[in-house]
Design a protein around this motif. Structure first.
Motif: not given
Length: 148
Positions: A61-69, A81-94, A111-117
């Motif tokens: 089980f993974v709890a993650d703040k940000v999940v991109g592709k 086997g099991d993931l909870h993301a605070d924020v997930v990108s549509r490409p990651a979900l696909e 999509y996930i934004v870069n660190r400088t936004r």
């Protein structure tokens, strides 16, 4: 991989997600009786775990703040086997939709934004055209090695 698919109870999931926030870490991983927290930014911890401790990801089980592709690809390859993301990108979900990973999330973003936004996350950009998790791995490997 053996795929230990023992999911945490709803209460255990809530506690692990709460731990993610209380510790201010990037991700919490629980596999069997072991719970570990990680603090690296981006996909570094997941990449290192896949390379050095794949058994921790297998069925976890993974709890993650940000999940991109890219992060999704590494979790799929590790057998999460099991993931909870605070924020997930549509490409990651696909990408995750084609894998045997149970997914919950708080917020879906295009999509996930870069660190400088100022644009898209570089790993999300790298993995944009990957149809499978396996296709993303060499791209992520080159990216991580280029940062050393």
């Amino acid at each position: 991989m053996k795929r230990n698919m023992t999911f945490p109870t709803d209460e255990e999931r809530r506690q692990l997600i709460d731990l993610l926030h209380a510790e201010g870490c990037s991700c919490v991983i629980r596999n069997g009786g072991a719970t570990r927290i990680f603090r690296e930014r981006g996909v570094k911890d997941l990449y290192r775990l896949l390379a050095e401790e794949p058994e921790l990801l297998d069925g976890a089980f993974v709890a993650d703040k940000v999940v991109g592709k890219g992060a999704a690809a590494l979790m799929i390859l590790g057998g999460v086997g099991d993931l909870h993301a605070d924020v997930v990108s549509r490409p990651a979900l696909e990408l995750l939709a084609a894998a045997p990973v149970h997914v919950s999330y708080t917020l879906e973003v295009p999509y996930i934004v870069n660190r400088t936004r100022t644009g898209q996350c570089p790993v999300e950009t790298l993995c944009r055209d990957c149809a499978t998790a396996a296709e993303a791995l060499p791209l992520i490997r080159r990216f991580i090695e280029g940062q050393r």
